[in-house]
Design an enzyme around this catalytic site. Structure first.
Site, PDB file in Angstrom:
ATOM      1  N   ASP A  12       0.814  -1.217   0.000  1.00 35.20           N
ATOM      2  CA  ASP A  12       0.000   0.000   0.000  1.00 35.20           C
ATOM      3  C   ASP A  12       0.848   1.269   0.000  1.00 35.20           C
ATOM      4  OD1 ASP A  12      -2.252  -1.725   0.312  1.00 35.20           O
ATOM      5  OD2 ASP A  12      -1.731  -1.881   2.423  1.00 35.20           O
ATOM      6  N   GLU A  13       1.996   1.219  -0.648  1.00 38.51           N
ATOM      7  CA  GLU A  13       2.889   2.379  -0.676  1.00 38.51           C
ATOM      8  C   GLU A  13       2.472   3.402  -1.722  1.00 38.51           C
ATOM      9  OE1 GLU A  13       3.995  -0.731  -1.200  1.00 38.51           O
ATOM     10  OE2 GLU A  13       5.344  -1.294   0.426  1.00 38.51           O
ATOM     11  N   GLY A  14       1.547   3.000  -2.601  1.00 40.75           N
ATOM     12  CA  GLY A  14       1.135   3.917  -3.671  1.00 40.75           C
ATOM     13  C   GLY A  14       1.805   3.560  -4.982  1.00 40.75           C
ATOM     14  N   LYS A  15       2.023   2.260  -5.176  1.00 34.20           N
ATOM     15  CA  LYS A  15       2.670   1.806  -6.423  1.00 34.20           C
ATOM     16  C   LYS A  15       1.813   2.144  -7.641  1.00 34.20           C
ATOM     17  CE  LYS A  15       2.907  -2.374  -4.645  1.00 34.20           C
ATOM     18  NZ  LYS A  15       2.677  -2.197  -3.212  1.00 34.20           N
ATOM     19  N   GLY A  16       0.479   2.085  -7.456  1.00 31.01           N
ATOM     20  CA  GLY A  16      -0.439   2.351  -8.574  1.00 31.01           C
ATOM     21  C   GLY A  16      -0.171   3.705  -9.199  1.00 31.01           C
ATOM     22  N   LYS A  17       0.015   4.716  -8.365  1.00 35.23           N
ATOM     23  CA  LYS A  17       0.239   6.060  -8.896  1.00 35.23           C
ATOM     24  C   LYS A  17       1.557   6.126  -9.680  1.00 35.23           C
ATOM     25  CE  LYS A  17       1.445  10.714  -8.023  1.00 35.23           C
ATOM     26  NZ  LYS A  17       1.392  11.962  -7.317  1.00 35.23           N
ATOM     27  N   GLY A  39      -4.457  -3.982  -4.446  1.00 30.15           N
ATOM     28  CA  GLY A  39      -5.421  -2.939  -4.779  1.00 30.15           C
ATOM     29  C   GLY A  39      -4.647  -1.702  -5.179  1.00 30.15           C
ATOM     30  N   HIS A  40      -4.496  -1.484  -6.461  1.00 35.13           N
ATOM     31  CA  HIS A  40      -3.706  -0.355  -6.931  1.00 35.13           C
ATOM     32  C   HIS A  40      -4.628   0.776  -7.372  1.00 35.13           C
ATOM     33  CE1 HIS A  40      -0.083  -3.197  -7.707  1.00 35.13           C
ATOM     34  NE2 HIS A  40      -0.352  -3.012  -6.448  1.00 35.13           N
ATOM     35  N   THR A 133      -6.212 -11.594   3.012  1.00 36.60           N
ATOM     36  CA  THR A 133      -7.293 -10.858   2.356  1.00 36.60           C
ATOM     37  C   THR A 133      -8.468 -11.790   2.025  1.00 36.60           C
ATOM     38  OG1 THR A 133      -6.272 -11.264   0.214  1.00 36.60           O
ATOM     39  CG2 THR A 133      -5.689  -9.202   1.321  1.00 36.60           C
ATOM     40  N   GLN A 227       1.917  -6.141  -3.504  1.00 35.47           N
ATOM     41  CA  GLN A 227       2.385  -6.311  -2.125  1.00 35.47           C
ATOM     42  C   GLN A 227       3.782  -5.678  -1.983  1.00 35.47           C
ATOM     43  OE1 GLN A 227       1.017  -9.550  -3.561  1.00 35.47           O
ATOM     44  NE2 GLN A 227      -0.853  -8.478  -3.080  1.00 35.47           N
ATOM     45  N   GLY A 418       0.533  14.241  -3.652  1.00 38.59           N
ATOM     46  CA  GLY A 418      -0.926  14.183  -3.803  1.00 38.59           C
ATOM     47  C   GLY A 418      -1.274  13.030  -4.719  1.00 38.59           C
TER      48      GLY A 418
HETATM   49  P1  IMP Z   1      -2.837 -12.864   1.415  1.00 39.79           P
HETATM   50  O1  IMP Z   1      -1.921 -12.308   0.388  1.00 39.79           O
HETATM   51  O2  IMP Z   1      -4.288 -12.562   1.162  1.00 39.79           O
HETATM   52  O3  IMP Z   1      -2.594 -14.322   1.681  1.00 39.79           O
HETATM   53  O4  IMP Z   1      -2.504 -12.121   2.813  1.00 39.79           O
HETATM   54  C1  IMP Z   1      -1.263 -12.308   3.476  1.00 39.79           C
HETATM   55  C2  IMP Z   1      -0.804 -11.024   4.151  1.00 39.79           C
HETATM   56  O5  IMP Z   1      -0.460 -10.082   3.154  1.00 39.79           O
HETATM   57  C3  IMP Z   1      -1.873 -10.352   5.011  1.00 39.79           C
HETATM   58  O6  IMP Z   1      -1.237  -9.713   6.100  1.00 39.79           O
HETATM   59  C4  IMP Z   1      -2.462  -9.304   4.088  1.00 39.79           C
HETATM   60  O7  IMP Z   1      -3.028  -8.223   4.792  1.00 39.79           O
HETATM   61  C5  IMP Z   1      -1.210  -8.883   3.338  1.00 39.79           C
HETATM   62  N1  IMP Z   1      -1.519  -8.342   2.006  1.00 39.79           N
HETATM   63  C6  IMP Z   1      -1.862  -9.036   0.899  1.00 39.79           C
HETATM   64  N2  IMP Z   1      -2.057  -8.189  -0.130  1.00 39.79           N
HETATM   65  C7  IMP Z   1      -1.792  -6.958   0.328  1.00 39.79           C
HETATM   66  C8  IMP Z   1      -1.766  -5.668  -0.287  1.00 39.79           C
HETATM   67  O8  IMP Z   1      -2.018  -5.481  -1.478  1.00 39.79           O
HETATM   68  N3  IMP Z   1      -1.437  -4.636   0.532  1.00 39.79           N
HETATM   69  C9  IMP Z   1      -1.109  -4.805   1.836  1.00 39.79           C
HETATM   70  N4  IMP Z   1      -1.118  -5.986   2.454  1.00 39.79           N
HETATM   71  C10 IMP Z   1      -1.448  -7.050   1.703  1.00 39.79           C
END
Ligand code: IMP
Length: 440
Positions: A12-17, A39-40, A133, A227, A418
């Site tokens: 969730d560092e903002g790779k999408g942007k 989720g980008h 997730t 990730q 931003g």
């Molecule tokens: P999984 O990838 O659904 O098996 O989740 C394993 C771990 O990775 C959990 O702690 C999730 O919250 C984390 N995780 C998976 N995808 C993301 C992401 O896109 N952003 C942040 N954490 C993630």
């Protein structure tokens, strides 16, 4: 020129942007690991209105006309999620067809029993839950490694698909029942399989040959990581990790390209730290300040809506990410979230059992016991939103950024101030040293 974009923290560092910003300069954007757990978020301004797109499985490049998006062999693909994302994009006026969206025939499938197993396995872990997730990611990669998985290529052979689906689903149902979960409807799955074949087969090709051939022809590939380094199955805070190699090695195995083809690697890193799910987080703030970062940073999962855990910038993990990925440069995001603070801390080392170390321990329990050693700087308490020149940043913000770079061991190529594309400071000299002479 091929470039890999990697998360340098826990996601969730903002790779999408950053991918969205760079995509116009590349011919192909490819995902190489993970699945729709990612989720980008991309914000695009059209006719004076901001349009928000959250991409889960399809590379963020899809919003750019003329780009080819590839879902590489290292990705795990849930056909239902892929079809839903294609429909959603088309519904919002984005062209998606079998020319601009290719999926590897070697990519493994996430099937409904993987999702059910993810839930049942997490429930059985009790207090040690990973906090996944619940998208079936882990169980799908388990099947891949156990050499019993179904692959996207199976969707191009409806003749044998039904048999394979029924066989695997029956096996999975046995396990599900043992774990106290609900078995899935095998007949329904086989029926759904037929539909997936019809709708998805045109997109499924040998992307390994495609990527290698087009790269040799001089096309530029942007490798979009999902990730992040600290969630990498090998290099992250195991077992609180995802089930793929989200560091740069995954780009080679997950796209089928050799290391020599990756010319540059950029790590994306937030001006503070967040993580979702369980696991160690030395700089976590369980107080009003943590809540402030969550609220002003909008720190809620793009895929699951879960509130993210928040904390100070951790230079120990930043340095580790620079080392493991060989990061040529960093992209700093969400600087503006710190604007109001009077004091800002940076974790420069950990104290574990009374001893100061500046390395990431291999053991999650040890990391959980780490006490952060902080350096404190005065906040700038001025708005930085939308600033696009480094010299226009408040002096203290410049000092903060320079210190982060020094501690991390890599220069900043981008500083995002931003959500929009133009709200970015671009260090052209750094990009040029990376071989990226882009007109941005
Ligand atoms: P999984 O990838 O659904 O098996 O989740 C394993 C771990 O990775 C959990 O702690 C999730 O919250 C984390 N995780 C998976 N995808 C993301 C992401 O896109 N952003 C942040 N954490 C993630």
């Amino acid at each position: 020129m091929n470039l890999a974009i990697i998360g340098a923290q826990w996601g969730d560092e903002g790779k999408g942007k950053i991918v969205d910003l760079l995509a116009p300069h590349f011919d192909i954007v490819t995902r190489y690991q993970g699945g729709h757990n990612a989720g980008h978020t991309v914000i695009i301004r059209r006719d004076g209105i901001d349009h928000k797109f959250v991409l889960h499985l399809i590379p963020s490049g899809i919003t750019h006309p003329g780009k080819i998006c590839v879902v590489g062999n290292g990705v795990v693909v849930d056909p239902r999620a892929l079809l839903a994302e294609i429909d959603e994009l088309r519904g919002r006026g984005i062209e998606v067809n079998h020319h601009n969206l290719l999926a590897s025939n070697r990519a493994h499938l996430i099937l409904p029993y993987h999702v059910a197993l993810d839930r049942a396995i997490e429930a059985s872990r009790g207090g040690n839950a990973v906090g996944t997730t619940m998208r079936g990611i882990g169980p799908a990669y388990e099947d891949k490694m156990a050499r019993r998985g179904l692959r996207a290529g199976d969707l191009t052979d409806p003749g044998t698909l039904a048999e394979k689906l029924a066989h695997n689903a029956k096996q999975a149902n046995r396990l599900l029942t043992m774990l106290g979960g609900e078995p899935i409807d095998v007949r329904q799955l086989v029926e759904d399989g037929e539909r997936w074949c019809e709708l998805l087969a045109p997109h499924i090709v040998d992307t390994t040959y495609f990527l290698n051939r087009t790269a040799r022809e001089g096309k530029a590939i942007l490798l979009e990581g999902a990730q992040a380094t600290m969630l990498d199955i090998d290099h992250g805070t195991y077992p609180f990790v995802t089930s793929s190699n989200s560091s740069v090695g995954g780009a080679c195995t997950g796209a089928g390209i050799p290391p020599s083809m990756i010319d540059c690697t950029i790590g994306v890193i937030k001006a503070y730290t967040t993580r979702v799910g369980g696991g160690p987080f030395p700089t976590e703030l369980n107080d009003a300040l943590g809540e402030h970062l969550r609220t002003s940073g909008g720190e809620y999962g793009a895929s699951t809506g879960r509130p993210r855990r928040t904390g100070w910038f951790d230079a120990v993990i930043a340095r580790y990410a620079v080392m493991v990925n060989g990061l040529d440069a960093l992209a700093l995001t969400k600087l503006d979230v710190l604007d109001e603070l009077d004091e800002i801390k940076i974790c420069v080392a950990y104290r574990i059992n009374g001893k100061e170390i500046d390395l990431v321990p291999y053991d999650a329990n040890q990391m959980a016991s780490a006490e952060p050693v902080y350096e404190t700087i005065s906040g700038w308490q001025e708005k930085t939103v939308g600033i696009s020149k480094f010299e226009d940043l408040p002096e203290r913000a410049q000092k903060y950024i320079n210190r982060l770079s020094e501690l991390s061991g890599a220069p900043f190529a981008f500083i995002s101030t931003g959500a929009e594309r133009n709200e970015t400071i671009i260090a052209k000299d750094v990009l040029s040293r990376c071989g990226l002479d882009l007109v941005l």
